[in-house]
Motif scaffolding. Structure first.
Motif, PDB file in Angstrom:
ATOM      1  N   GLN A  44       0.849  -1.187   0.000  1.00 44.20           N
ATOM      2  CA  GLN A  44       0.000   0.000   0.000  1.00 44.20           C
ATOM      3  C   GLN A  44       0.888   1.241   0.000  1.00 44.20           C
ATOM      4  OE1 GLN A  44      -3.528  -0.149   0.008  1.00 44.20           O
ATOM      5  NE2 GLN A  44      -3.057  -2.286  -0.404  1.00 44.20           N
ATOM      6  N   TRP A  45       0.569   2.188  -0.887  1.00 46.87           N
ATOM      7  CA  TRP A  45       1.358   3.415  -1.034  1.00 46.87           C
ATOM      8  C   TRP A  45       0.672   4.594  -0.357  1.00 46.87           C
ATOM      9  CZ3 TRP A  45       6.140   3.160  -2.896  1.00 46.87           C
ATOM     10  CH2 TRP A  45       6.488   2.086  -3.712  1.00 46.87           C
ATOM     11  N   TRP A  47       4.316  18.430  -6.535  1.00 44.67           N
ATOM     12  CA  TRP A  47       5.410  18.520  -7.508  1.00 44.67           C
ATOM     13  C   TRP A  47       6.443  19.528  -7.020  1.00 44.67           C
ATOM     14  CZ3 TRP A  47       6.201  15.140 -11.259  1.00 44.67           C
ATOM     15  CH2 TRP A  47       5.133  14.422 -11.772  1.00 44.67           C
ATOM     16  N   SER A  48       7.720  19.233  -7.249  1.00 46.91           N
ATOM     17  CA  SER A  48       8.792  20.161  -6.902  1.00 46.91           C
ATOM     18  C   SER A  48       8.819  21.302  -7.922  1.00 46.91           C
ATOM     19  CB  SER A  48      10.141  19.433  -6.902  1.00 46.91           C
ATOM     20  OG  SER A  48      10.471  19.034  -8.230  1.00 46.91           O
ATOM     21  N   HIS A  78      10.556  18.365 -13.086  1.00 43.27           N
ATOM     22  CA  HIS A  78      10.180  18.407 -11.682  1.00 43.27           C
ATOM     23  C   HIS A  78       9.797  17.001 -11.246  1.00 43.27           C
ATOM     24  CE1 HIS A  78       5.742  19.672 -12.721  1.00 43.27           C
ATOM     25  NE2 HIS A  78       6.177  18.730 -13.497  1.00 43.27           N
ATOM     26  N   THR A  79       9.805  16.782  -9.934  1.00 37.24           N
ATOM     27  CA  THR A  79       9.586  15.439  -9.403  1.00 37.24           C
ATOM     28  C   THR A  79       8.558  15.471  -8.277  1.00 37.24           C
ATOM     29  OG1 THR A  79      11.370  15.712  -7.797  1.00 37.24           O
ATOM     30  CG2 THR A  79      11.948  14.672  -9.897  1.00 37.24           C
ATOM     31  N   ARG A  80       7.999  14.295  -7.981  1.00 34.21           N
ATOM     32  CA  ARG A  80       7.187  14.106  -6.791  1.00 34.21           C
ATOM     33  C   ARG A  80       7.490  12.722  -6.244  1.00 34.21           C
ATOM     34  NH1 ARG A  80       0.852  13.411  -8.546  1.00 34.21           N
ATOM     35  NH2 ARG A  80       1.126  11.597  -9.888  1.00 34.21           N
ATOM     36  N   HIS A  81       7.265  12.534  -4.939  1.00 30.79           N
ATOM     37  CA  HIS A  81       7.642  11.300  -4.251  1.00 30.79           C
ATOM     38  C   HIS A  81       6.461  10.732  -3.472  1.00 30.79           C
ATOM     39  CE1 HIS A  81      11.956  12.167  -4.844  1.00 30.79           C
ATOM     40  NE2 HIS A  81      11.576  13.413  -4.725  1.00 30.79           N
ATOM     41  N   ASP A  86       6.974  -2.159  -5.774  1.00 31.95           N
ATOM     42  CA  ASP A  86       7.967  -1.881  -6.819  1.00 31.95           C
ATOM     43  C   ASP A  86       8.616  -0.552  -6.457  1.00 31.95           C
ATOM     44  OD1 ASP A  86       9.491  -1.366  -9.056  1.00 31.95           O
ATOM     45  OD2 ASP A  86       7.824  -1.485 -10.476  1.00 31.95           O
ATOM     46  N   MET A  87       9.827  -0.612  -5.931  1.00 33.35           N
ATOM     47  CA  MET A  87      10.473   0.584  -5.407  1.00 33.35           C
ATOM     48  C   MET A  87      10.782   1.611  -6.492  1.00 33.35           C
ATOM     49  SD  MET A  87      10.029  -0.107  -2.400  1.00 33.35           S
ATOM     50  CE  MET A  87      10.756   1.273  -1.553  1.00 33.35           C
ATOM     51  N   ARG A  88      10.662   1.239  -7.762  1.00 33.74           N
ATOM     52  CA  ARG A  88      10.802   2.224  -8.836  1.00 33.74           C
ATOM     53  C   ARG A  88       9.587   3.150  -8.868  1.00 33.74           C
ATOM     54  NH1 ARG A  88      11.842  -2.053 -13.460  1.00 33.74           N
ATOM     55  NH2 ARG A  88      10.130  -2.883 -12.265  1.00 33.74           N
ATOM     56  N   SER A  89       8.541   2.807  -8.117  1.00 37.66           N
ATOM     57  CA  SER A  89       7.316   3.610  -8.087  1.00 37.66           C
ATOM     58  C   SER A  89       7.323   4.649  -6.974  1.00 37.66           C
ATOM     59  CB  SER A  89       6.111   2.695  -7.914  1.00 37.66           C
ATOM     60  OG  SER A  89       5.992   1.815  -9.005  1.00 37.66           O
ATOM     61  N   THR A  90       8.470   4.918  -6.373  1.00 44.52           N
ATOM     62  CA  THR A  90       8.530   5.905  -5.295  1.00 44.52           C
ATOM     63  C   THR A  90       8.686   7.327  -5.815  1.00 44.52           C
ATOM     64  OG1 THR A  90      10.918   5.682  -5.066  1.00 44.52           O
ATOM     65  CG2 THR A  90       9.544   4.276  -3.663  1.00 44.52           C
ATOM     66  N   MET A  91       9.065   7.504  -7.080  1.00 43.43           N
ATOM     67  CA  MET A  91       9.295   8.836  -7.620  1.00 43.43           C
ATOM     68  C   MET A  91       8.774   8.919  -9.048  1.00 43.43           C
ATOM     69  SD  MET A  91      12.844  11.022  -7.970  1.00 43.43           S
ATOM     70  CE  MET A  91      13.576  10.092  -9.309  1.00 43.43           C
TER      71      MET A  91
END
Length: 97
Positions: free
Chosen positions: A22-23, A29-30, A39-42, A57-62
């Motif tokens: 669960q996330w 957004w930065s 720009h990024t979001r986490h 899936d830890m690639r889904s953190t950003m």
């Protein structure tokens, strides 16, 4: 030496309900990194999966996305023609610019 074996714990195991990863919600957004940059979001894991759940899936953190920002216009100074230096009519050393 002899051993005697006998059945024990004969009750059935409870059915396991699978719990997926669960996330948490996405962050805001930065700011844009540069003119026409990114720009990024986490987000973070809220709850880890159990033994039969779908893993995180830890690639889904950003997330990364392109963004548009006001770009400053490059400008250059204007130069005039070179002129001959003029010394004063006085005697002795002097400096001109």
């Amino acid at each position: 030496s002899l051993m005697v074996t006998a059945p024990c714990n004969m009750q059935p195991c409870e059915a396991v309900v699978c719990q997926d990863c669960q996330w948490e919600e996405w962050s805001d957004w930065s700011e844009c990194t540069e003119c026409g940059g990114q720009h990024t979001r986490h987000r973070s894991v809220l709850e880890l999966p159990n033994s039969c759940g779908k893993p995180c899936d830890m690639r889904s953190t950003m997330e990364v996305s392109t963004c548009t920002s006001a770009c400053e216009e490059t400008s250059f100074c204007g130069w005039t023609e070179w002129t001959d230096p003029k010394c004063s009519g006085r005697c002795g050393q002097s400096t001109t610019m």
